[in-house]
Write a protein that holds these residues in place. Structure first.
Motif, PDB file in Angstrom:
ATOM      1  N   THR A 271      78.799 157.666 -18.102  1.00 33.39           N
ATOM      2  CA  THR A 271      78.731 156.662 -17.043  1.00 33.39           C
ATOM      3  C   THR A 271      77.265 156.295 -16.797  1.00 33.39           C
ATOM      4  O   THR A 271      76.356 156.998 -17.227  1.00 33.39           O
ATOM      5  CB  THR A 271      79.358 157.208 -15.747  1.00 33.39           C
ATOM      6  OG1 THR A 271      78.716 158.437 -15.410  1.00 33.39           O
ATOM      7  CG2 THR A 271      80.847 157.447 -15.922  1.00 33.39           C
TER       8      THR A 271
ATOM      9  N   GLN B  34      78.822 153.452 -23.071  1.00 28.51           N
ATOM     10  CA  GLN B  34      78.832 153.492 -21.607  1.00 28.51           C
ATOM     11  C   GLN B  34      80.129 152.908 -21.080  1.00 28.51           C
ATOM     12  O   GLN B  34      80.665 151.933 -21.612  1.00 28.51           O
ATOM     13  CB  GLN B  34      77.650 152.712 -21.042  1.00 28.51           C
ATOM     14  CG  GLN B  34      77.532 152.801 -19.524  1.00 28.51           C
ATOM     15  CD  GLN B  34      76.277 152.121 -19.007  1.00 28.51           C
ATOM     16  OE1 GLN B  34      75.206 152.247 -19.592  1.00 28.51           O
ATOM     17  NE2 GLN B  34      76.406 151.396 -17.916  1.00 28.51           N
TER      18      GLN B  34
ATOM     19  N   ASN C 213      83.301 153.403 -17.516  1.00 23.29           N
ATOM     20  CA  ASN C 213      83.688 154.151 -16.323  1.00 23.29           C
ATOM     21  C   ASN C 213      84.278 155.491 -16.769  1.00 23.29           C
ATOM     22  O   ASN C 213      84.488 155.722 -17.969  1.00 23.29           O
ATOM     23  CB  ASN C 213      84.654 153.340 -15.449  1.00 23.29           C
ATOM     24  CG  ASN C 213      85.987 153.076 -16.126  1.00 23.29           C
ATOM     25  OD1 ASN C 213      86.561 153.939 -16.792  1.00 23.29           O
ATOM     26  ND2 ASN C 213      86.509 151.874 -15.961  1.00 23.29           N
TER      27      ASN C 213
ATOM     28  N   ALA D  42      80.855 162.716 -17.439  1.00 26.58           N
ATOM     29  CA  ALA D  42      81.301 161.936 -16.285  1.00 26.58           C
ATOM     30  C   ALA D  42      81.602 162.887 -15.142  1.00 26.58           C
ATOM     31  O   ALA D  42      81.474 164.110 -15.271  1.00 26.58           O
ATOM     32  CB  ALA D  42      82.533 161.107 -16.646  1.00 26.58           C
TER      33      ALA D  42
ATOM     34  N   PHE E  97      84.021 154.784 -10.117  1.00 23.32           N
ATOM     35  CA  PHE E  97      82.748 155.390 -10.500  1.00 23.32           C
ATOM     36  C   PHE E  97      82.252 156.451  -9.535  1.00 23.32           C
ATOM     37  O   PHE E  97      82.473 156.404  -8.336  1.00 23.32           O
ATOM     38  CB  PHE E  97      81.657 154.310 -10.601  1.00 23.32           C
ATOM     39  CG  PHE E  97      81.716 153.515 -11.869  1.00 23.32           C
ATOM     40  CD1 PHE E  97      80.884 153.811 -12.935  1.00 23.32           C
ATOM     41  CD2 PHE E  97      82.616 152.485 -11.998  1.00 23.32           C
ATOM     42  CE1 PHE E  97      80.948 153.093 -14.099  1.00 23.32           C
ATOM     43  CE2 PHE E  97      82.684 151.748 -13.162  1.00 23.32           C
ATOM     44  CZ  PHE E  97      81.851 152.052 -14.221  1.00 23.32           C
ATOM     45  N   THR E  98      81.517 157.386 -10.112  1.00 22.44           N
ATOM     46  CA  THR E  98      80.557 158.279  -9.472  1.00 22.44           C
ATOM     47  C   THR E  98      81.023 158.858  -8.143  1.00 22.44           C
ATOM     48  O   THR E  98      80.410 158.692  -7.114  1.00 22.44           O
ATOM     49  CB  THR E  98      79.210 157.551  -9.285  1.00 22.44           C
ATOM     50  OG1 THR E  98      78.942 156.779 -10.431  1.00 22.44           O
ATOM     51  CG2 THR E  98      78.080 158.543  -9.079  1.00 22.44           C
TER      52      THR E  98
ATOM     53  N   ASP F  79      76.775 150.605 -10.844  1.00 19.23           N
ATOM     54  CA  ASP F  79      75.618 151.481 -11.031  1.00 19.23           C
ATOM     55  C   ASP F  79      74.688 151.434  -9.833  1.00 19.23           C
ATOM     56  O   ASP F  79      74.698 150.506  -9.029  1.00 19.23           O
ATOM     57  CB  ASP F  79      74.862 151.151 -12.328  1.00 19.23           C
ATOM     58  CG  ASP F  79      74.212 149.791 -12.306  1.00 19.23           C
ATOM     59  OD1 ASP F  79      73.251 149.604 -11.531  1.00 19.23           O
ATOM     60  OD2 ASP F  79      74.632 148.905 -13.070  1.00 19.23           O
TER      61      ASP F  79
END
Length: 313
Positions: A100, A128, A130, A148, A201-202, A226
């Motif tokens: 990611t 790259q 998700n 990830a 994401f994240t 991002d």
């Protein structure tokens, strides 16, 4: 039957039953793929795919079992090649990593630099996406390693290895009133428009869970994939940002102030994902240990053999 036929079947399934795309990925012709699949089906005595006219519309029930076995066979064929490559030239080869954006931008650069210094003849390639996408890269064999935070844990065919834990911070333009808030609370954050990560994401779930647990409904005005995009729009005054703590650099982000928010959100764990039963080249073990020093070859092998998650983090 032969390995080529098995690859044809596997690729057609992987490309959503699109024979043209599978043929392109295999650098061959669509009629050739269709013919070899028919030959294999005749030999097995079952139809792997359900057809409507000449078009493939589904995978049959016996076909699903066939594809499970085919996947294992193809992985073992790849493992055989890796064994030969490992012992013919231990320091030459390729390593493909799926990650990611946050990992690629903030965690990986020093690791990649150290690895390339140690293994200059290993060709690196990056993919790259998700979290779900990076897992698919590994499951399909496109990538050797997935890095990830969340979705790796959802795949039974991926062994997950915890690397490190991280949490979040709040960023805002200098002189924004939230920067003077002591102590920082979820209620204080919820008073302002928020800019944070997209749902895929994240560790976004950790953010949602924290606000929901306090009965709060934050006003999320913008999501992004991002941290750099989030910081850009926060600097423009669009809202208060919630980002990974590792993504804030006091020098590069001098237009923004930062408050640590680790006390407000549950921490997240970044993991490395590997295909179950994968055979790894020596330099892949080296890369993993460079990224997460506690993941030694012994630890990785034990996790691959047992199929579980190493509890050492």
């Amino acid at each position: 039957m032969n390995i080529q036929q098995l690859r044809y079947v596997f690729e057609v399934a992987r490309h959503g039953l699109n024979v043209s795309e599978a043929a392109e990925a295999l650098f061959t012709s669509q009629p050739g793929v269709s013919k070899q699949i028919r030959v294999l089906e005749e030999e097995l005595g079952v139809e792997i795919f359900v057809r409507h006219g000449k078009r493939l519309v589904d995978i049959s029930e016996p076909g699903r079992q066939v594809l499970t076995i085919v996947g294992r066979i193809l992985q073992e064929v790849d493992n055989l090649r890796e064994v030969g490559a490992e012992f013919s030239n231990e320091a030459t080869g390729s390593l493909s990593i799926a990650f990611t954006h946050t990992q690629a931008r903030y965690a990986l650069p020093p690791v990649v630099q150290a690895f390339m210094t140690r293994y200059p003849n290993v060709r690196l390639s990056f993919h790259q996406g998700n979290p779900r996408q990076v897992c698919e890269y590994v499951l399909s064999g496109v990538a050797d390693i997935a890095i990830a935070t969340e979705a790796i844990a959802e795949h039974e065919d991926i062994v997950m290895l915890p690397c490190y834990q991280w949490n979040r911070c709040v960023v805002a333009p200098l002189r924004h009133p939230i920067l003077a808030t002591q102590p920082l609370t979820l209620e204080a954050i919820a008073r302002y428009p928020l800019v944070t990560y997209d749902f895929a994401f994240t560790g976004r779930n950790r953010i949602n869970e924290a606000f929901t647990g306090r009965g709060l409904k934050p006003n999320v005005v913008l999501t992004a994939i991002d941290s750099d995009v989030i910081k850009t729009y926060v600097a423009m005054g669009l809202g208060v940002g919630i980002i990974a703590r590792m993504a804030y650099d006091p020098v590069a982000d001098r237009e923004l102030g930062m408050l640590d928010a680790a006390h407000l959100f549950a921490s997240s764990t970044t993991r490395i994902g590997l295909r179950r039963n994968a055979w790894l080249r020596g330099y892949i073990y080296a890369f993993i240990e460079c990224f997460a020093p506690h993941l030694t070859r012994r630890v990785v092998d034990a996790a691959l053999a047992g199929g579980g998650e190493d509890p050492g983090l």
